[in-house]
Each structure stands twice: as structure tokens, then as C-alpha cells.
Design an enzyme around this catalytic site. Structure first.
Site, PDB file in Angstrom:
ATOM      1  N   ASP A  37      57.642  22.181  30.113  1.00  0.00           N
ATOM      2  CA  ASP A  37      58.991  22.229  30.286  1.00  0.00           C
ATOM      3  C   ASP A  37      59.696  22.779  31.438  1.00  0.00           C
ATOM      4  O   ASP A  37      60.799  22.339  32.065  1.00  0.00           O
ATOM      5  CB  ASP A  37      59.770  22.759  28.927  1.00  0.00           C
ATOM      6  CG  ASP A  37      59.229  22.081  27.708  1.00  0.00           C
ATOM      7  OD1 ASP A  37      58.721  21.037  27.873  1.00  0.00           O
ATOM      8  OD2 ASP A  37      59.017  22.745  26.699  1.00  0.00           O
ATOM      9  N   GLU A  80      20.838  24.018  41.407  1.00  0.00           N
ATOM     10  CA  GLU A  80      21.997  23.374  42.272  1.00  0.00           C
ATOM     11  C   GLU A  80      21.229  23.087  43.673  1.00  0.00           C
ATOM     12  O   GLU A  80      21.565  21.896  44.240  1.00  0.00           O
ATOM     13  CB  GLU A  80      22.941  24.492  42.547  1.00  0.00           C
ATOM     14  CG  GLU A  80      24.290  24.701  41.442  1.00  0.00           C
ATOM     15  CD  GLU A  80      25.105  25.645  42.009  1.00  0.00           C
ATOM     16  OE1 GLU A  80      26.233  25.498  41.594  1.00  0.00           O
ATOM     17  OE2 GLU A  80      24.558  26.758  42.513  1.00  0.00           O
ATOM     18  N   HIS A  85      29.952  18.555  33.230  1.00  0.00           N
ATOM     19  CA  HIS A  85      30.612  19.331  32.107  1.00  0.00           C
ATOM     20  C   HIS A  85      31.851  19.001  31.651  1.00  0.00           C
ATOM     21  O   HIS A  85      32.029  18.455  30.535  1.00  0.00           O
ATOM     22  CB  HIS A  85      30.300  20.726  32.411  1.00  0.00           C
ATOM     23  CG  HIS A  85      30.923  21.797  31.215  1.00  0.00           C
ATOM     24  ND1 HIS A  85      30.594  21.491  29.872  1.00  0.00           N
ATOM     25  CD2 HIS A  85      31.985  22.747  31.006  1.00  0.00           C
ATOM     26  CE1 HIS A  85      31.211  22.404  28.982  1.00  0.00           C
ATOM     27  NE2 HIS A  85      32.014  23.014  29.756  1.00  0.00           N
TER      28      HIS A  85
HETATM   29  C1  HEM Z   1      35.580  23.238  31.216  1.00  0.00           C
HETATM   30  C2  HEM Z   1      32.146  26.431  32.012  1.00  0.00           C
HETATM   31  C3  HEM Z   1      30.821  26.133  27.446  1.00  0.00           C
HETATM   32  C4  HEM Z   1      33.949  22.576  26.627  1.00  0.00           C
HETATM   33  C5  HEM Z   1      34.865  24.022  31.734  1.00  0.00           C
HETATM   34  C6  HEM Z   1      35.057  24.622  33.173  1.00  0.00           C
HETATM   35  C7  HEM Z   1      33.935  25.383  33.189  1.00  0.00           C
HETATM   36  C8  HEM Z   1      33.113  25.641  32.143  1.00  0.00           C
HETATM   37  C9  HEM Z   1      33.566  26.011  34.794  1.00  0.00           C
HETATM   38  C10 HEM Z   1      35.896  23.985  34.123  1.00  0.00           C
HETATM   39  C11 HEM Z   1      37.194  24.766  34.055  1.00  0.00           C
HETATM   40  C12 HEM Z   1      38.278  24.291  33.278  1.00  0.00           C
HETATM   41  O1  HEM Z   1      38.588  23.011  33.402  1.00  0.00           O
HETATM   42  O2  HEM Z   1      38.803  24.679  32.458  1.00  0.00           O
HETATM   43  C13 HEM Z   1      31.403  26.820  30.723  1.00  0.00           C
HETATM   44  C14 HEM Z   1      30.490  27.246  30.793  1.00  0.00           C
HETATM   45  C15 HEM Z   1      30.099  27.462  29.418  1.00  0.00           C
HETATM   46  C16 HEM Z   1      30.815  26.644  28.687  1.00  0.00           C
HETATM   47  C17 HEM Z   1      29.693  28.229  31.787  1.00  0.00           C
HETATM   48  C18 HEM Z   1      28.857  28.074  28.708  1.00  0.00           C
HETATM   49  C19 HEM Z   1      28.339  29.082  29.103  1.00  0.00           C
HETATM   50  C20 HEM Z   1      31.329  25.174  26.764  1.00  0.00           C
HETATM   51  C21 HEM Z   1      31.283  24.603  25.381  1.00  0.00           C
HETATM   52  C22 HEM Z   1      32.130  23.780  25.222  1.00  0.00           C
HETATM   53  C23 HEM Z   1      33.076  23.752  26.405  1.00  0.00           C
HETATM   54  C24 HEM Z   1      30.085  25.287  24.335  1.00  0.00           C
HETATM   55  C25 HEM Z   1      32.520  22.930  23.924  1.00  0.00           C
HETATM   56  C26 HEM Z   1      31.579  22.659  23.084  1.00  0.00           C
HETATM   57  C27 HEM Z   1      34.794  22.618  27.605  1.00  0.00           C
HETATM   58  C28 HEM Z   1      36.004  21.730  27.843  1.00  0.00           C
HETATM   59  C29 HEM Z   1      36.603  21.955  29.216  1.00  0.00           C
HETATM   60  C30 HEM Z   1      35.677  22.991  29.868  1.00  0.00           C
HETATM   61  C31 HEM Z   1      36.814  20.937  26.658  1.00  0.00           C
HETATM   62  C32 HEM Z   1      37.696  21.338  29.777  1.00  0.00           C
HETATM   63  C33 HEM Z   1      37.521  19.805  30.278  1.00  0.00           C
HETATM   64  C34 HEM Z   1      38.756  19.251  30.818  1.00  0.00           C
HETATM   65  O3  HEM Z   1      39.763  19.326  29.841  1.00  0.00           O
HETATM   66  O4  HEM Z   1      38.669  18.681  31.935  1.00  0.00           O
HETATM   67  N1  HEM Z   1      33.912  24.807  31.289  1.00  0.00           N
HETATM   68  N2  HEM Z   1      31.599  26.068  29.589  1.00  0.00           N
HETATM   69  N3  HEM Z   1      32.569  24.465  27.360  1.00  0.00           N
HETATM   70  N4  HEM Z   1      34.762  23.372  29.023  1.00  0.00           N
HETATM   71 FE1  HEM Z   1      33.118  24.793  29.411  1.00  0.00          FE
END
Ligand code: HEM
Length: 453
Positions: free
Chosen positions: A211, A262, A324
Site C-alpha cells: 500500500d 556448483e 528451488h
Molecule cells: C525461497 C533456500 C527450504 C520453500 C528460497 C530462496 C532460498 C531458499 C535461497 C530464495 C529467496 C526467496 O525468494 O525468498 C532454502 C534452503 C532450504 C530451503 C537452503 C533448506 C535448507 C525450503 C523448504 C520449502 C521452501 C523446505 C518448502 C517446502 C521456499 C519458497 C520460496 C523459497 C516457497 C519462495 C519461492 C518464490 O516465491 O519465488 N529458499 N530453502 N524452502 N523457498 Fe526455500
């Protein structure tokens, strides 16, 4: 009928200065609608000694100390205007189903989500988690409750936790404290142990930043409906008593193996290590997404989140389908779908180390309104599924970061951004860098339920 007696519509997002927020925020615990935002947090897992003394502890000691959403907002406003030094402690409290049973709470006051009621251990196979015998010993136990206590200062946190433990010791059989510590990059942004900025993309159930025009929303509007996380608390008082299911998972990260993967991917494709890693995560280390800047540069856009995948739907040659952020949010419409939910994780295990093989990771936490159709679906049907999200290069392999399980189709990467024919298919998906050490489903109830427990 008094306005207070009408249940507010959860099928909307709200501003924290709205009438609706006032009506729900005094009875709702903090950290659900917006993060507690403190870099030091203790997660105190509790096994009570007996139901009577547990109830007394909750009513006489704990409730007055829990941070409601209203209090969280007041603290945050006071910090913004300089009236507070930001050193106030945040506390919230959640029960597992074992806790509801142990305290002998009436069935009609107990939350109904079936995954919550059966507990996370019952989902080990569905989620492809390690066998429970391999979980960290403390998480093999069936805890009754978890308390989150956090503060900006680690010293103040230690003091607060020791005071709380003194009170708790009178009513518990056992306790385990898991410490989380936020880590940041040079720009001050939170990162996880692989070194990537985290917590950028979230559904905003509170629309304040949108907002105020602080967030650009042309291609992606992160406004998230309240019912992505909130459900009526069946034990609460009145029509505006809400709670939320808290998912807690300790996820250990093998940083050394991830960095090596990587590097190997970069060598195989003759691309930079930065670009190889970005194709696994979907963003560069500083947060820059692989969409929409052409070609994307790690220094260009930092935490930008105003993008969708409409220019990359069929092949994923800009942002690979196995990355991811692509696995976990397809951005098919320009607002969060019903699977999205607020993530509230915090890192553990100390500072960033490129060589850590274990002992560091993420205390993954999230609030859901329906565990089966949100967290479990995202983890098992999206991240762990080789065929998802499809497209001409399907199977796409498992999620490069959190995918678990048998891999029958490798991930797909691209040597050149946006060039469909520069495709490389891995024989076997890269993965296994994250190991689940244990966890549980909890419910974070309304304050009125706890007051009358
Ligand atoms: C986004 C790392 C576990 C769901 C991200 C991002 C990173 C990251 C670097 C990008 C930053 C962002 O967009 O906020 C990790 C690492 C994990 C982990 C290192 C485990 C050690 C999980 C788990 C879930 C999850 C278990 C769900 C089952 C998401 C979602 C996003 C995200 C929904 C945002 C995607 C978007 O809206 O673009 N994660 N994550 N993550 N992660 Fe993870």
C-alpha cells in the site's frame, strides 16, 4: 450485533492500520502475519510433567508474556519512531497434538487438520524423510509444545531463556533448546548457509509495504490472503480468535558438497560457478532472480521479486524448472496460489563456512492453514517430484536444494540463458545437500484459548 461479533473475512489481505487488524490482532500470536525479525532465537521444546501444573503455568505465567500480533506491531512501530531500542523480547507458544492430548483438551477445542493430528512422524514416507531412527535423538521424542523466544541481542536472549527455564523446570519432565542465529551478507540481508539471500519472496498477508508503494507489483503481486495461514481456533473465545499450524523442521546443510556440485556443474557446462549456482536456486547469491533481466547479472537487482515466468513457460531455459524457487512457486497467476505460505525460518550452527559438512543449516518454520494442501504438497508433489512442473523438458528432476528421494529423471540446466538448445540433462539429479534431522507439526493457538485453558 456488535462489530466485534462478526467474523472478519479471511479471504483477503489487510493493512496493519485497518479495523480488521485491530479486531484480530489482540487474540492472535505474533510471527504469523509478519516475522518476529530478531536474529537470535531459542526454540524451547517442552514435555510437561502433569496436565494440572502445565495449565497453571500457561495461565499464570506464560499468557501475559506471549507477544500478540497487536503487541508485535506496537513494538515495531515504537522502534521505527525511535521510542524503543528494539531490544524487546518476542515470545510465542504452540502445542503439538501430543500436547493437546496430554492436557486433555476437549475434542471440540482441538484443531482439526489431519496432518497436525497425526504428527510429522506419520508423514515420514510421504515426505521421503529419513527414517525416524536416523533423526536427531531429541526430535525422536514426542514433544508437547514449543516456545519461540527471540531477541536482537544474544545476551538478553540468554538471560530471558534462563529465567523462563527456571519457571519451566517446575512443570516439565524434559526440555530441549534449539538455538537459531540469523546470518547476514555484507549488504545486511539474511542469507542461508549455502550463501544465498533468503526470505525475499513471501506472501504478504499484511499489505502495508504494498500500500505504501514500497514494493513493485507489475508482474507479481505478493498480497496473500489471511487464510493462507489463519484458521479459526476452535478453542478460542469469540468470532475473531485465530490460530495457525506451525511446521518445524531442522534441515542440516552440507555446504561443502553443495559448493562442489556448483563447481562441477560450472565445469561441465563451461559457465561461471555463480551462474551454475543460480540455476540451482533460481536466484544469484545476492538474490537477483534469473528472470526478468536479460541476461541476468548477479549485481543488478538484488532482492527484486516483481517477476513471473510467462516468458519461460515451456522450457525453463531462463530459470530451470528444477531450481528451488521455480519448484516451490510457479507464479502461474500474478498473486500467490493457495499453496504458498509465510516462511519464518532461521539459520543455526554459527557463521558462514564454505567447508561445513554438517552441524549448520536452517530451522525451517512456516505457518499453514492446511498442512496437506500447502507444506506437504509443496515438499512431496512439487520439490520431490521429478515430473513437476512439466514442460517440454520433463522430467525436470527433483528440487536442486530440498528435493528428497529416488531420482528417476535428472535436472535440466542451460549453458546459455534463454537458449533452449543449449540444454544439459543431468543423468541423476544433483541433491542430497539438505538432510532433515527431525521436526513436528504444531498449532499456535489464540491467546483467549490459552487464558482459559
Ligand atoms: C525461497 C533456500 C527450504 C520453500 C528460497 C530462496 C532460498 C531458499 C535461497 C530464495 C529467496 C526467496 O525468494 O525468498 C532454502 C534452503 C532450504 C530451503 C537452503 C533448506 C535448507 C525450503 C523448504 C520449502 C521452501 C523446505 C518448502 C517446502 C521456499 C519458497 C520460496 C523459497 C516457497 C519462495 C519461492 C518464490 O516465491 O519465488 N529458499 N530453502 N524452502 N523457498 Fe526455500
Amino acid at each position: 450485533m456488535n462489530k466485534q461479533d462478526i467474523m472478519i473475512d479471511l479471504n483477503q489481505s489487510i493493512n496493519s492500520n485497518s479495523e480488521e487488524f485491530k479486531r484480530l490482532s489482540f487474540d492472535l500470536q505474533g510471527n504469523i502475519l509478519s516475522p518476529h525479525a530478531r536474529d537470535n532465537a531459542a526454540h524451547i521444546f517442552i514435555e510437561f510433567k502433569n496436565p494440572q501444573s502445565a495449565r497453571k503455568f500457561i495461565k499464570d505465567y506464560l499468557v501475559a508474556r506471549i507477544t500478540s500480533s497487536a503487541k508485535q506491531k506496537a513494538d515495531s512501530d515504537a522502534f521505527k519512531t525511535g521510542e524503543s531500542n528494539g531490544l524487546r523480547t518476542f515470545i510465542n507458544f504452540s502445542f503439538s497434538m501430543n500436547g493437546y492430548r496430554f492436557l486433555d483438551i476437549d475434542e471440540h477445542k482441538t484443531p482439526t487438520d489431519s496432518s497436525f493430528r497425526n504428527g510429522m512422524k506419520s508423514k515420514q514416507r510421504n515426505l521421503n524423510d529419513p527414517l525416524i531412527d536416523f533423526w536427531q535423538g531429541e526430535y525422536q521424542k514426542d514433544w508437547h509444545a514449543v516456545m519461540i523466544v527471540s531477541n536482537k541481542s544474544s545476551k538478553i536472549l540468554r538471560n530471558r531463556v534462563s529465567t523462563i527455564k527456571k519457571e519451566l523446570n517446575k512443570v516439565i519432565k524434559s526440555i530441549y533448546v534449539e538455538i537459531g542465529k540469523g546470518i547476514r551478507n555484507n549488504e545486511g540481508n539474511h542469507i542461508e548457509h549455502f550463501g544465498y539471500v533468503d526470505g525475499i519472496s513471501q506472501p504478504h498477508m499484511l499489505t502495508d509495504k504494498i500500500d505504501d508503494g514500497k514494493i513493485s507489483i507489475v508482474n507479481w503481486n505478493p498480497k496473500g490472503r489471511l487464510n493462507l495461514a489463519l484458521v479459526e481456533d476452535p478453542g478460542g473465545e469469540g468470532p475473531n480468535s485465530f490460530g495457525s499450524y506451525l511446521i518445524f523442521r531442522k534441515l542440516d546443510q552440507n555446504v561443502k558438497a553443495f559448493r562442489l556440485a556448483e563447481q562441477k556443474l560450472a565445469e561441465k557446462m563451461q559457465i561461471s560457478v555463480d551462474y551454475a549456482g543460480a540455476q540451482m536456486v533460481g536466484r544469484y547469491r545476492n538474490g537477483t532472480p534469473l528472470i526478468p533481466i536479460s541476461p541476468p547479472q548477479p549485481t543488478s537487482a538484488g532482492k527484486m521479486n516483481d517477476f513471473n515466468y510467462s516468458s519461460d513457460r515451456t522450457t525453463g531455459s531462463k530459470c530451470p524448472f528444477g531450481s528451488h524457487i521455480r519448484k516451490t512457486n510457479q507464479r502461474n497467476s500474478i498473486i500467490p496460489d493457495g499453496v504458498q505460505f509465510p516462511r519464518r525460518g532461521i539459520t543455526y550452527g554459527g557463521n558462514l563456512s564454505k567447508n561445513a559438512e554438517s552441524g549448520v543449516g536452517l530451522l525451517f518454520m512456516a505457518y499453514n492453514s492446511n498442512i496437506g494442501s500447502q507444506f506437504e504438497l509443496m515438499q512431496s508433489s512439487w520439490a520431490n517430484s521429478t515430473g513437476f512442473p512439466g514442460g517440454v523438458n520433463s522430467p525436470n528432476g527433483i528440487d536442486s536444494i530440498i528435493g528428497q528421494g529416488n531420482d528417476t529423471g535428472g535436472q535440466v540446466y542451460f549453458k546459455e540463458w534463454g537458449n533452449d538448445s543449449s540444454v544439459l540433462r543431468e543423468d541423476k539429479s544433483l541433491g542430497g545437500f539438505v538432510t532433515m534431522k527431525g521436526g513436528e507439526y504444531f498449532f499456535t493457538p489464540s491467546l483467549s484459548f490459552l487464558k482459559n485453558i
